[in-house]
Each structure stands twice: as structure tokens, then as C-alpha cells.
Design an enzyme around this catalytic site. Structure first.
Site, PDB file in Angstrom:
ATOM      1  N   GLN A 132      11.744 -14.357  58.517  1.00  8.35           N
ATOM      2  CA  GLN A 132      11.246 -14.408  57.143  1.00  8.35           C
ATOM      3  C   GLN A 132      10.007 -15.299  57.060  1.00  8.35           C
ATOM      4  OE1 GLN A 132      13.662 -16.865  54.569  1.00  8.35           O
ATOM      5  NE2 GLN A 132      13.302 -15.546  52.799  1.00  8.35           N
ATOM      6  N   GLY A 133       8.875 -14.716  56.750  1.00 12.54           N
ATOM      7  CA  GLY A 133       7.649 -15.500  56.640  1.00 12.54           C
ATOM      8  C   GLY A 133       7.296 -15.788  55.195  1.00 12.54           C
ATOM      9  N   TYR A 134       7.982 -16.754  54.624  1.00  6.86           N
ATOM     10  CA  TYR A 134       7.710 -17.140  53.237  1.00  6.86           C
ATOM     11  C   TYR A 134       6.954 -18.473  53.189  1.00  6.86           C
ATOM     12  CZ  TYR A 134      10.724 -13.708  50.730  1.00  6.86           C
ATOM     13  OH  TYR A 134      11.277 -12.591  50.176  1.00  6.86           O
ATOM     14  N   SER A 135       7.644 -19.540  53.660  1.00  6.91           N
ATOM     15  CA  SER A 135       7.129 -20.898  53.456  1.00  6.91           C
ATOM     16  C   SER A 135       5.847 -21.179  54.232  1.00  6.91           C
ATOM     17  CB  SER A 135       8.179 -21.918  53.898  1.00  6.91           C
ATOM     18  OG  SER A 135       9.391 -21.670  53.262  1.00  6.91           O
ATOM     19  N   SER A 167      12.564 -19.455  60.494  1.00  4.95           N
ATOM     20  CA  SER A 167      13.745 -19.481  61.354  1.00  4.95           C
ATOM     21  C   SER A 167      13.681 -18.372  62.384  1.00  4.95           C
ATOM     22  CB  SER A 167      15.023 -19.308  60.526  1.00  4.95           C
ATOM     23  OG  SER A 167      15.202 -20.414  59.698  1.00  4.95           O
ATOM     24  N   GLU A 249      19.366 -13.707  49.639  1.00  5.13           N
ATOM     25  CA  GLU A 249      19.425 -14.819  50.587  1.00  5.13           C
ATOM     26  C   GLU A 249      20.331 -15.923  50.038  1.00  5.13           C
ATOM     27  OE1 GLU A 249      15.648 -16.633  51.510  1.00  5.13           O
ATOM     28  OE2 GLU A 249      16.524 -17.960  53.004  1.00  5.13           O
ATOM     29  N   GLU A 379      17.694 -28.522  43.894  1.00  3.44           N
ATOM     30  CA  GLU A 379      16.968 -28.877  42.665  1.00  3.44           C
ATOM     31  C   GLU A 379      16.338 -27.632  42.032  1.00  3.44           C
ATOM     32  OE1 GLU A 379      16.719 -30.550  45.557  1.00  3.44           O
ATOM     33  OE2 GLU A 379      17.763 -32.368  44.944  1.00  3.44           O
TER      34      GLU A 379
HETATM   35  C1  LIG Z   1      16.995 -24.754  58.237  1.00  5.95           C
HETATM   36  C2  LIG Z   1      15.901 -24.162  57.436  1.00  5.95           C
HETATM   37  C3  LIG Z   1      15.554 -22.841  57.625  1.00  5.95           C
HETATM   38  C4  LIG Z   1      14.496 -22.283  56.931  1.00  5.95           C
HETATM   39  N1  LIG Z   1      14.167 -21.009  57.202  1.00  5.95           N
HETATM   40  C5  LIG Z   1      13.063 -20.484  56.630  1.00  5.95           C
HETATM   41  C6  LIG Z   1      12.626 -19.204  56.989  1.00  5.95           C
HETATM   42  O1  LIG Z   1      13.207 -18.547  57.822  1.00  5.95           O
HETATM   43  N2  LIG Z   1      11.521 -18.733  56.420  1.00  5.95           N
HETATM   44  C7  LIG Z   1      10.832 -19.423  55.485  1.00  5.95           C
HETATM   45  O2  LIG Z   1       9.856 -18.911  54.994  1.00  5.95           O
HETATM   46  N3  LIG Z   1      11.221 -20.648  55.091  1.00  5.95           N
HETATM   47  C8  LIG Z   1      12.318 -21.197  55.662  1.00  5.95           C
HETATM   48  N4  LIG Z   1      12.720 -22.472  55.295  1.00  5.95           N
HETATM   49  C9  LIG Z   1      11.901 -23.235  54.351  1.00  5.95           C
HETATM   50  C10 LIG Z   1      12.575 -23.553  53.033  1.00  5.95           C
HETATM   51  O3  LIG Z   1      12.644 -22.414  52.233  1.00  5.95           O
HETATM   52  C11 LIG Z   1      11.789 -24.702  52.392  1.00  5.95           C
HETATM   53  O4  LIG Z   1      11.995 -25.835  53.199  1.00  5.95           O
HETATM   54  C12 LIG Z   1      12.261 -24.998  50.974  1.00  5.95           C
HETATM   55  O5  LIG Z   1      11.923 -23.956  50.105  1.00  5.95           O
HETATM   56  C13 LIG Z   1      11.733 -26.325  50.440  1.00  5.95           C
HETATM   57  O6  LIG Z   1      10.346 -26.457  50.596  1.00  5.95           O
HETATM   58  P1  LIG Z   1       9.716 -27.765  51.268  1.00  5.95           P
HETATM   59  O7  LIG Z   1      10.452 -27.982  52.535  1.00  5.95           O
HETATM   60  O8  LIG Z   1       8.265 -27.571  51.318  1.00  5.95           O
HETATM   61  O9  LIG Z   1      10.081 -28.944  50.286  1.00  5.95           O
HETATM   62  P2  LIG Z   1       9.265 -29.395  48.971  1.00  5.95           P
HETATM   63  O10 LIG Z   1       9.001 -28.213  48.123  1.00  5.95           O
HETATM   64  O11 LIG Z   1       8.105 -30.229  49.379  1.00  5.95           O
HETATM   65  O12 LIG Z   1      10.328 -30.296  48.258  1.00  5.95           O
HETATM   66  C14 LIG Z   1      10.527 -31.696  48.513  1.00  5.95           C
HETATM   67  C15 LIG Z   1      11.549 -32.228  47.526  1.00  5.95           C
HETATM   68  O13 LIG Z   1      11.034 -32.112  46.196  1.00  5.95           O
HETATM   69  C16 LIG Z   1      11.932 -31.403  45.381  1.00  5.95           C
HETATM   70  N5  LIG Z   1      11.200 -30.596  44.404  1.00  5.95           N
HETATM   71  C17 LIG Z   1      10.135 -29.799  44.605  1.00  5.95           C
HETATM   72  N6  LIG Z   1       9.782 -29.186  43.469  1.00  5.95           N
HETATM   73  C18 LIG Z   1      10.638 -29.597  42.523  1.00  5.95           C
HETATM   74  C19 LIG Z   1      10.799 -29.326  41.141  1.00  5.95           C
HETATM   75  N7  LIG Z   1      10.018 -28.464  40.485  1.00  5.95           N
HETATM   76  N8  LIG Z   1      11.796 -29.950  40.476  1.00  5.95           N
HETATM   77  C20 LIG Z   1      12.632 -30.816  41.134  1.00  5.95           C
HETATM   78  N9  LIG Z   1      12.531 -31.108  42.419  1.00  5.95           N
HETATM   79  C21 LIG Z   1      11.543 -30.504  43.113  1.00  5.95           C
HETATM   80  C22 LIG Z   1      12.705 -30.521  46.323  1.00  5.95           C
HETATM   81  O14 LIG Z   1      13.939 -30.102  45.784  1.00  5.95           O
HETATM   82  C23 LIG Z   1      12.871 -31.432  47.526  1.00  5.95           C
HETATM   83  O15 LIG Z   1      13.956 -32.275  47.301  1.00  5.95           O
HETATM   84  C24 LIG Z   1      13.781 -23.040  55.991  1.00  5.95           C
HETATM   85  C25 LIG Z   1      14.134 -24.375  55.763  1.00  5.95           C
HETATM   86  C26 LIG Z   1      15.170 -24.944  56.489  1.00  5.95           C
HETATM   87  C27 LIG Z   1      15.502 -26.390  56.258  1.00  5.95           C
END
Ligand SMILES: Cc1cc2nc3c(=O)[nH]c(=O)nc-3n(C[C@H](O)[C@H](O)[C@H](O)COP(=O)(O)OP(=O)(O)OC[C@H]3O[C@@H](n4cnc5c(N)ncnc54)[C@H](O)[C@@H]3O)c2cc1C
Lengths: 394, 374
Positions: A132-135, A167, A249, A379
């Protein structure tokens, strides 16, 4: 109707008894026990392949998909019976895949007939492993802020940019990916594309995690050619597909909070370490109370999960409900693993020994800390519930 | 059976919702409390429940009831909970009806319950905490029995037409066998009922049995075989109390959400503050989980499958979720939540009483642990 279902149940039970190899009825102990399929499958046990193939042949890796796409064509009631019967005998899920739990449902809803016929049967048979290429580095919770750019080049796009936290990108065969096709609008400038990870210009770099594993990667795109026929849904309408897929998901991740097939490692583990007193109770009364209250929540959540699936099948579930499920299920799973660690004491801390199955327990515990982050953080789920279900202002 | 209400059940819920909200909203409780009403509930209202057919909800059609199940009883109890309606519905129409079903006493009592003339109380608890032990003694005397001992927390007993009492006819206090269930006339000689007002302003009695004599036909079911009707009673009551408790939680949460959408501070609606939104969303989640667990227990009871564990899960989970709902309710209302004039405090009080009734969350979590062998 009930008569038919009774027959279906007894036939299903008989078939599973005859076809599920004993090794596939053992509880899942570590990552190795999970089957992901793909072009270069990694079989930890020969029965894994046997079990996957037998189930795929009946369409039972995706029991409720239509038969022309490799599914079993089962009704919701039959699917439920199949799951119950598998759980009853402790049968493992024959195939885990992002294709089944995420891309498949999105293709069923938004894909063209050609796209469905090309991809769905191969997902059902476990031939292609998807990632999955989202983040992206600057688009996590604020996913629609993504920058990966897909330049229009006639019949294809040229994709440039970087993804992160992908992932299994290093193990996957294909990727479903969000790209920007317009800079005019944030959500309205995103398209949803599929491409082969072997395409020229795709590279991945694993990231080591706190568990010591490195299941996910940074993923780079350098002038990757993606035919427009591999775009799902209209150009700039990718956000609809992305959101729909995220619902699936979240629902899948919420399942981690549930009782899984084959015993109860938490209770068994606690009994093994602290023992029972002369009244047959866990010798540590506080741990016992914590486990009992956890079990109440977990089993109540299991009813919630059943209700959600029933409502979904009947078309009456609130579209934001998976956010609630994800929030509760993942918090519970984290709590479960805290308790497993507490019950295990120093045994559970051993990082590499045989006694700890090469550290399966502490690594699984560390892995669960991602449950409330991946697929959208807790959150973000609470934000969604507050705004879309409770209709709170702002 | 899908785990949601079917169309008929949804219709019944809507009917019950309108009916209870119209005839017995929280004002009704407040008025009874302010009047220090000695009965603690309204007999007129009980009669109106009967006119709607509701008191006979679990009574078979052949005996003049609606012949419905625990899901339907739960639907009504949830509305009773939502409106904090003081009512003997749980003890009479649910617990007692289930205990008497299929016994010689059904013919005698079901018509009165269905007509809204009879109120039945349950006297089972002996200590401040609900437990399995039954010590109250029933000794054979002539062709009947003589009961001695004490019971407490017997809701509505002082105003009841009949009391169901669990008593020890053999074995020791904690044995499951050797219990017998009796029907007792509240005016029987030697029975002293002392009603005490509880925090939620309902009345529950301390009962002392000083050689109360009953004839053999006061036995419900079999002598020494009380585990059977008592088991039915406790499962039905457990599931029912869960539904009523869930209603209390849902009512408190509705009030709180309403307040978040209308109260302004710092020039904005407080419901737009993320700290409160997250807690409201968490609360919603807990209540939904409790709701699913409750419906699961009711459906299992109706299908005749083993339901002990599901009832334990439901009662424990609704206890946890509703406690959260009332606590958050007061907190998010701020100072006004602490005033007697505002209704949210009434929810806090009723939730506590219902949480204790037929076993609290810890009791049921413990039962689940024992069943799982740890
Ligand atoms: C094990 C694992 C597997 C993953 N697999 C994939 C994958 O296969 N493909 C993919 O694309 N992504 C994947 N991800 C990425 C995942 O979707 C992101 O890590 C997640 O969406 C959070 O983004 P971030 O890490 O940039 O945190 P940030 O967005 O920087 O968040 C940091 C903190 O701020 C809080 N925060 C941010 N915005 C708000 C708000 N509006 N209100 C309150 N709190 C807020 C968050 O809740 C968090 O606590 C994976 C992540 C993990 C840990």
C-alpha cells in the site's frame, strides 16, 4: 433456508475436517506462521501451501467474492458459518493479504471489468502480493497532503516521488498507490493507480523497527511509467477509492482485538507462569482481575464486531463505524499484549532464546504498539467518530 | 440471527420509546422523589404499561401475554433506563416471569402481571454484595416449611403482592444444589420488611424471616432444585439489568452530547474542543460495545442456547460503559452537572444502583474467569 444452512454447515465442517492439515490447526506463534503468498512465497511449512491451494480452489480464501473473480460466491450467512466452523476447529486463515482485505473490496466497487478479471483471481489464489503506497514523509495523518507526482504523458503517467512506511514493499509484487494528478485541489487532485514493483524506477529501502524486524520500507519512484489503464476510477477521484479502502483496512486491523483461533495464549501463558492457587485461581490476584476485565471487554468487542459485519451485510452500517472498531480493537490488542508480557515475567523478555521462540512474545508485543498508528491513528479515528457519527461541531 | 434489531423489534422500540418518554420522563422520577412517595413507583403507570401489553411481554400468549422474548423485554428496559423510570418491570415482568414460567405458579400469577395488578419482588441477596451463597434456611415443618434468615436489597418488596425468595433446604451456604425457591406473601406472619431509600430514591427492603411458615405448594419447581428456576431468574435479570443500565448510559450520553452542542465558552461551542470530542467518541465506542454484548446475551437466551457467559459479559460491560457515561456526563456539564436541579446527577445515581443489582462488573468478570478455569 435454515435447513439449507444446516446442510451447508455440516458439509463445510466435514470438508474442513478432511482438508485442513493438522499443522494448520495450531495457533499462530510468530510472523512465520502467517501466509502472504506472492511470486516468491516464503513457506515455513509445506502444509501452508497445501492449505492455501485447497481453500483457493473452492474460492474460500475470499468466500464472499463472486465466483468469476475467484471467490466462493457464498451468501453472508454462509460466509459467517464458514468462519465459525474454521474458528471451531482452530483452522488458520489460509492466506493473509492486503489484496484480500484492502485492494479487493476497492476493486470490486471501483474497478473496471478488465481490472477485476486481471487482479482479483490472482489475489484469491495468493499469486500476487500487494503493498500500500499511501503515506509519505510529510503526509501521514494528513494523507491528502501527499506530493508524489504523476505527470500526464498521453496513454501513461510518469510517477516521481517518495513513499514511507510501506509495509512489505521489499516483498511485494505490486503496489496500490496514491499519486497527485492535479495541484489545484488537495483531495480532488489525487488518483489511485496500480503498478508492478518490478517496473523500472521503483526502489525500496527497509526500515528497522523496535521489534527488530524490518517489515516496512521507504519506497522511491524515479520516472516510473504507469499505463492509464491501471488507474482505478476517474482521474482526480482517487480519494474516494482511498477512503473506501481505508474503511476496509480499519475493519481488518480492528480484528486484531479479537479472540483468535486456537486457545487463549494470555490465559494459558498466565497459568503457566504464575500457577493456580488451591481454589483453582491464578496465584496473582491482581493479574487475574486485570485479565478477567480484559476478557470482558474483548468478548464484548467480539459481539460488536459480529454486529458490525451483520449490519454491513445488510447495508445498514454507518460508513464511519470502522473507525470506531479500529479504535477499540487496537487499544484492546495493545492491552492484551501488555498483559501477556506481565504474565510472562522474565520469560517473556528473552529476545532470542528457544524458550521464547526466538523472542516471538516481546516482538509481538512491540509490534502491537503500531496498531493504534497504522491505518490512521487512534486520534484520527476519534476525530472521525466525533465529527461524522456524533456530529460534534468544528 | 443477525445481531441487530429486526423490523418488528425496531417498531416495538419506537413505540416503547414514545410511550415511556411521554408518560414517565425524568420529571416523573423527580416528582416521586420530591413527594417522598412511599411506594417508590406509580401503580397507575404500571397499569398503563399493562394496557400497552408490556407487562406481559415475556408471558406466553396462551396465558394472556405477548409471548415475546428477552430482546423485546430489553428494548422496553432500555427505554425505562433512558428515562430513569421507577418501575417494577425488571423484577416482575422479567425476573419473576422467567422464574415462574412452566411452574404451577404461572397460572395463578401471570394474568395479574399481564393486567398490571400484580407486582413481584425478588429476595435473593443476603449481603451488601451480590453473591452465590444462600444461607436463609427453609426447614421442613409439617407438610410445609419454616423460613428463617435475612435478605436485603429486595426492590419494591414493601409494595409487592408476592415475593420470590431463595432458601437453603439442603447442603451448605455456597452449594449450588440444595436451594429451593419459594413464593411468599409479603404479609406473612414472621416476615418483617423494612424499606430503605437508596441513592437513586428507589426503595429496597431489608427482609427478616423469623420462622415464616409456608405450605408445600409455595415451592417454585422442585424442592432442592431451586438452581433451575433461580438460574432462569438470574440470567433473565442479568440480561434485563444490562439493558436498563445501557439505557441509563445512553440517556446520559444523549444529554451530554446535546450539551456539547449548545454550551458556549471562549466564544465557541465546547463540542468543538478536541479534548472533549475524543472523550465523547471514546464513550460512544464503549456504549456501542456494551450494546452489542447485551443484544448477544438476549438473543442467546431467546434461542435457548447456553447464555451464562454472554449474560456475565453483558452485565460486566454495561457496568463499565455506563459508569463511564455518567461520570463523563457530569464532568462535561461542568458545575451545572453537580446541581440537583439538573437531571444528569439522577443518571449517576441510578447507574450505581443498577450496576450493583444482580452482580457488579467485578462479580461477573470473576464468574467468567472461573468458567475459563483460572
Ligand atoms: C506498522 C505500520 C505499518 C504501516 N504500513 C503502511 C503501509 O503499508 N502503507 C502506508 O502507506 N502507510 C503505512 N503506515 C503509515 C501509517 O498510516 C502512518 O504512520 C499514520 O497514518 C500516521 O502518520 P504519521 O506516522 O506521519 O504520524 P503523524 O501524522 O505525524 O502524527 C503524529 C501524532 O500526531 C497526532 N495527530 C496528527 N494529526 C492529528 C489531528 N488532526 N488531531 C489529533 N492528533 C493528530 C497523531 O495521532 C500522532 O499521535 C504504517 C505505519 C505503521 C506504524
Amino acid at each position: 433456508m435454515t435447513q439449507d444452512l444446516d446442510t451447508f454447515r455440516s458439509e463445510t465442517r466435514a470438508w474442513l475436517e478432511a482438508n485442513c492439515p493438522p499443522a494448520m490447526r495450531e495457533p499462530i506463534r510468530s510472523e512465520k506462521d502467517i501466509v502472504w503468498g506472492g511470486r516468491n512465497p516464503d513457506w515455513a511449512h509445506p502444509d501452508q501451501k497445501l492449505w492455501m491451494d485447497r481453500m483457493a480452489e473452492r474460492g474460500w480464501t475470499v468466500p464472499d467474492w463472486p465466483t468469476q473473480y475467484g471467490g466462493g460466491g457464498l451468501s453472508p450467512a454462509e460466509t459467517k458459518i464458514l468462519r465459525e466452523e474454521m474458528k471451531r476447529m482452530g483452522a488458520r486463515t489460509p492466506l493473509n493479504s492486503f489484496g484480500i482485505s484492502m485492494l479487493g473490496p476497492a476493486l470490486l466497487k471501483y474497478g473496471t471489468e478488465e481490472q477485476k478479471l486481471e487482479h482479483l483471481p490472482r489475489i484469491a489464489r495468493g499469486e500476487i502480493r500487494w503493498c500500500q503506497g499511501y503515506s509519505e514523509p510529510n503526509a501521514g495523518s494528513d494523507l491528502a497532503g501527499l506530493q508524489t507526482w504523476a505527470e500526464d504523458a498521453g496513454d501513461h503517467y510518469v510517477v516521481n516521488g517518495q513513499k514511507v512506511w510501506t509495509s512489505y514493499a521489499d516483498k511485494a509484487d505490486w503496489i496500490f498507490c496514491l499519486v497527485r494528478t492535479s495541484k489545484e485541489a488537495k483531495q480532488g487532485g489525487i488518483s489511485f493507480v496500480l503498478f508492478d514493483m518490478a517496473s523500472p524506477g521503483v526502489s525500496t529501502k527497509p526500515i528497522l523497527l523496535i521489534s527488530g524486524y524490518s517489515p516496512f520500507c521507504e519506497t522511491f519512484f524515479d520516472n516510473v511509467r504507469v499505463p492509464k489503464s491501471q488507474r482505478v476510477h476517474d482521474e482526480n477521484k482517487g480519494w474516494d477509492v482511498a477512503k473506501y479502502l481505508l474503511g476496509h483496512e480499519r475493519e481488518m486491523i480492528s480484528g486484531m482485538g479479537l479472540d483468535r483461533a486456537g486457545g487463549n495464549p494470555l490465559i494459558e501463558g498466565a497459568i503457566a507462569t504464575v500457577g493456580l492457587d488451591d481454589q483453582g485461581r491464578l496465584a496473582d490476584p491482581i493479574l487475574r482481575a486485570q485479565i478477567a476485565l480484559f476478557e470482558v471487554r474483548m468478548r464484548a468487542f467480539s459481539a460488536m464486531s459480529e454486529r458490525f459485519l451483520d449490519e454491513l451485510k445488510a447495508g445498514r452500517a454507518h460508513p464511519a463505524q470502522p473507525s470506531m472498531m479500529k479504535y477499540v480493537g487496537t487499544e484492546l490488542n495493545k492491552q492484551r499484549h501488555e498483559l501477556i508480557m506481565a504474565a510472562g515475567g522474565s520469560d517473556a523478555l528473552e529476545w532470542e532464546s528457544d524458550a521464547s521462540a526466538k523472542g516471538a512474545r516481546p516482538r509481538a508485543w512491540l509490534r502491537t504498539k503500531a496498531n493504534s498508528i497504522e491505518g490512521g491513528t487512534s486520534e484520527i479515528q476519534l476525530n472521525i467518530v466525533a465529527k461524522r457519527i456524533l456530529e460534534l461541531p468544528g | 440471527m443477525p445481531l441487530y434489531l429486526n423490523d418488528e423489534q425496531t417498531m416495538l422500540r419506537d413505540t416503547a420509546r414514545d410511550f415511556v418518554a411521554e408518560h414517565a420522563p425524568v420529571r416523573h422520577l423527580r416528582a416521586l422523589r420530591d413527594a417522598k412517595d412511599a411506594t417508590g413507583f406509580s401503580r397507575d403507570l404500571w397499569k398503563q404499561f399493562a394496557e400497552m401489553g408490556l407487562t406481559g411481554i415475556l408471558i406466553p400468549e396462551a396465558s394472556g401475554g405477548l409471548g415475546l422474548g428477552h430482546v423485546e423485554a430489553g428494548v422496553v428496559l432500555e427505554e425505562i433506563g433512558r428515562n430513569l423510570t421507577p418501575s417494577p418491570f425488571l423484577s416482575t415482568a422479567v425476573a419473576a416471569v422467567e422464574a415462574l414460567k412452566g411452574t404451577a405458579h404461572a397460572d395463578r400469577w401471570f394474568p395479574g402481571i399481564a393486567a398490571g395488578d400484580a407486582v413481584i419482588a425478588i429476595a435473593h441477596d443476603e449481603k451488601a454484595k451480590f453473591g452465590r451463597a444462600v444461607a436463609l434456611k427453609a426447614e421442613r415443618a409439617g407438610n410445609g416449611f419454616r423460613l428463617s434468615g435475612t435478605k436485603r436489597f429486595a426492590h419494591h418488596a414493601h409494595a409487592a403482592d408476592l415475593i420470590l425468595v431463595s432458601a437453603r433446604t439442603a447442603g451448605s451456604d455456597t452449594d449450588a444444589a440444595g436451594i429451593t425457591l419459594f413464593v411468599i406473601d409479603p404479609k406473612a406472619a414472621g416476615l418483617d420488611l423494612r424499606p430503605e431509600r437508596l441513592a437513586d430514591s428507589s426503595l429496597a427492603a431489608h427482609a427478616s424471616f423469623d420462622g415464616v411458615e409456608v405450605t408445600a405448594d409455595a415451592v417454585v419447581g422442585e424442592i432442592d432444585g431451586g438452581a433451575d428456576p433461580l438460574g432462569r431468574l438470574l440470567r433473565a435479570a442479568g440480561a434485563g439489568a444490562s439493558a436498563e443500565l445501557l439505557g441509563v448510559g445512553a440517556g446520559a450520553s444523549d444529554m451530554t452530547l446535546g450539551y456539547l452542542k449548545e454550551r458556549k465558552q471562549f466564544g465557541t461551542l465546547i463540542g468543538s474542543f478536541q479534548a472533549l470530542q475524543h472523550r465523547a467518541a471514546h464513550l460512544y465506542s464503549e456504549l456501542e460495545v456494551a450494546r452489542a454484548a447485551t443484544l448477544k446475551a438476549q438473543q442467546l437466551l431467546d434461542s435457548g442456547e447456553p447464555a451464562d457467559e454472554a449474560v456475565a459479559i453483558a452485565k460486566a460491560m454495561t457496568g463499565l460503559a455506563t459508569t463511564l457515561a455518567v461520570q463523563e456526563g457530569i464532568q462535561m456539564h461542568g458545575g451545572i452537572g453537580m446541581t440537583d436541579e439538573y437531571d444528569i446527577g439522577f443518571y449517576m445515581k441510578r447507574a450505581r444502583v443498577l450496576a450493583e443489582m444482580f452482580g457488579d462488573s467485578n462479580y461477573h468478570a470473576n464468574a467468567l474467569a472461573e468458567a475459563a478455569g483460572y
